[in-house]
Design an enzyme around this catalytic site. Sequence first.
Site, mmCIF file in Angstrom:
data_model
loop_
_atom_site.group_PDB
_atom_site.id
_atom_site.type_symbol
_atom_site.label_atom_id
_atom_site.label_comp_id
_atom_site.label_asym_id
_atom_site.label_seq_id
_atom_site.Cartn_x
_atom_site.Cartn_y
_atom_site.Cartn_z
ATOM 1 N N HIS A 17 -1.005 -2.152 12.354
ATOM 2 C CA HIS A 17 -2.380 -1.975 11.850
ATOM 3 C C HIS A 17 -3.388 -2.061 13.007
ATOM 4 O O HIS A 17 -4.331 -1.285 13.103
ATOM 5 C CB HIS A 17 -2.724 -3.080 10.834
ATOM 6 C CG HIS A 17 -1.901 -3.064 9.581
ATOM 7 N ND1 HIS A 17 -1.241 -4.171 9.098
ATOM 8 C CD2 HIS A 17 -1.645 -2.064 8.687
ATOM 9 C CE1 HIS A 17 -0.625 -3.871 7.966
ATOM 10 N NE2 HIS A 17 -0.834 -2.589 7.704
ATOM 11 N N LYS A 41 -0.882 -7.532 -7.919
ATOM 12 C CA LYS A 41 0.059 -7.600 -6.786
ATOM 13 C C LYS A 41 0.035 -9.011 -6.202
ATOM 14 O O LYS A 41 -1.014 -9.462 -5.734
ATOM 15 C CB LYS A 41 -0.388 -6.579 -5.732
ATOM 16 C CG LYS A 41 0.695 -6.108 -4.802
ATOM 17 C CD LYS A 41 0.202 -4.856 -4.071
ATOM 18 C CE LYS A 41 1.011 -4.504 -2.863
ATOM 19 N NZ LYS A 41 0.485 -3.345 -2.151
ATOM 20 N N ARG A 90 3.606 6.448 9.235
ATOM 21 C CA ARG A 90 4.862 6.134 9.922
ATOM 22 C C ARG A 90 5.945 7.136 9.571
ATOM 23 O O ARG A 90 6.620 7.663 10.422
ATOM 24 C CB ARG A 90 5.353 4.725 9.515
ATOM 25 C CG ARG A 90 4.590 3.592 10.136
ATOM 26 C CD ARG A 90 4.767 2.326 9.352
ATOM 27 N NE ARG A 90 4.204 2.469 8.015
ATOM 28 C CZ ARG A 90 4.120 1.493 7.136
ATOM 29 N NH1 ARG A 90 4.593 0.311 7.425
ATOM 30 N NH2 ARG A 90 3.572 1.710 5.958
ATOM 31 N N SER A 127 4.190 -4.871 6.963
ATOM 32 C CA SER A 127 3.906 -6.224 6.463
ATOM 33 C C SER A 127 5.145 -6.787 5.766
ATOM 34 O O SER A 127 5.419 -7.980 5.842
ATOM 35 C CB SER A 127 2.734 -6.191 5.484
ATOM 36 O OG SER A 127 1.575 -5.728 6.134
HETATM 37 P P1 ADP Z 1 -1.378 -0.326 1.487
HETATM 38 O O1 ADP Z 1 -0.841 -1.337 0.499
HETATM 39 O O2 ADP Z 1 -2.706 0.235 1.103
HETATM 40 O O3 ADP Z 1 -0.415 0.750 1.920
HETATM 41 P P2 ADP Z 1 -0.903 -1.642 4.035
HETATM 42 O O4 ADP Z 1 -1.523 -2.912 4.453
HETATM 43 O O5 ADP Z 1 0.565 -1.648 3.798
HETATM 44 O O6 ADP Z 1 -1.723 -1.205 2.756
HETATM 45 O O7 ADP Z 1 -1.211 -0.476 5.097
HETATM 46 C C1 ADP Z 1 -2.498 -0.044 5.414
HETATM 47 C C2 ADP Z 1 -2.429 1.218 6.259
HETATM 48 O O8 ADP Z 1 -1.804 0.940 7.501
HETATM 49 C C3 ADP Z 1 -1.602 2.354 5.633
HETATM 50 O O9 ADP Z 1 -2.212 3.590 5.968
HETATM 51 C C4 ADP Z 1 -0.268 2.235 6.325
HETATM 52 O O10 ADP Z 1 0.415 3.488 6.357
HETATM 53 C C5 ADP Z 1 -0.731 1.851 7.711
HETATM 54 N N1 ADP Z 1 0.311 1.154 8.471
HETATM 55 C C6 ADP Z 1 1.038 0.080 8.113
HETATM 56 N N2 ADP Z 1 1.900 -0.285 9.084
HETATM 57 C C7 ADP Z 1 1.721 0.611 10.097
HETATM 58 C C8 ADP Z 1 2.345 0.810 11.374
HETATM 59 N N3 ADP Z 1 3.315 0.017 11.805
HETATM 60 N N4 ADP Z 1 1.905 1.834 12.131
HETATM 61 C C9 ADP Z 1 0.918 2.651 11.683
HETATM 62 N N5 ADP Z 1 0.312 2.535 10.489
HETATM 63 C C10 ADP Z 1 0.696 1.530 9.700
#
Ligand code: ADP
Length: 150
Positions: A17, A41, A90, A127
């Site tokens: 992130h 959630k 990703r 995450s």
């Molecule tokens: P959500 O539940 O809305 O998907 P996340 O916290 O999982 O929220 O992710 C937020 C954003 O960050 C999403 O666009 C996700 O694809 C992106 N993201 C998560 N991990 C990575 C990573 N390792 N590299 C690039 N983008 C990421």
Amino acid sequence: MKRAIFPGTFDPFTIGHYSIVKRGMELFDEIVIGIGVNHSKKTLFDIEKRMDIIKQAFNGNLRVSVQSYDCLTVDFAKKVGAKYILRGLRTVSDFEYEHTIANANRQLSGLETVLLFTEAEYSFISSTVVRDLIKYNKDINDFLPPGVEI
Ligand code: ADP
């Protein structure tokens, strides 16, 4: 002035992130990280802790801020005066999900979504992986933004 939101659950905010926000700063003047509150959630970290981690990561950076929101993402963007949604990609499954949401958001409000491909070294970081490592008492420092302590 170009302002974007970077919305997500961030349970917790990872180095993946962090990299997207850092790279997004080349494109936008300001980025508001939005932690979406989804009552159905169950998260490992409460909202205060998730905010605290993000504040630690961007400590002192006036172009990045963090807020939580309990409404549609497009309404949050409107509230903070952002015209863009920043997201990271990703995998192909990320693409399918992001494609659907981006189209819905543009239809609803005219907001453009800007997608950045993950840096290869972070492509497997999520995450979920970090939460699993915590569960089994493994070291997670390499997966968190620099300087962040949980
Ligand atoms: P959500 O539940 O809305 O998907 P996340 O916290 O999982 O929220 O992710 C937020 C954003 O960050 C999403 O666009 C996700 O694809 C992106 N993201 C998560 N991990 C990575 C990573 N390792 N590299 C690039 N983008 C990421």
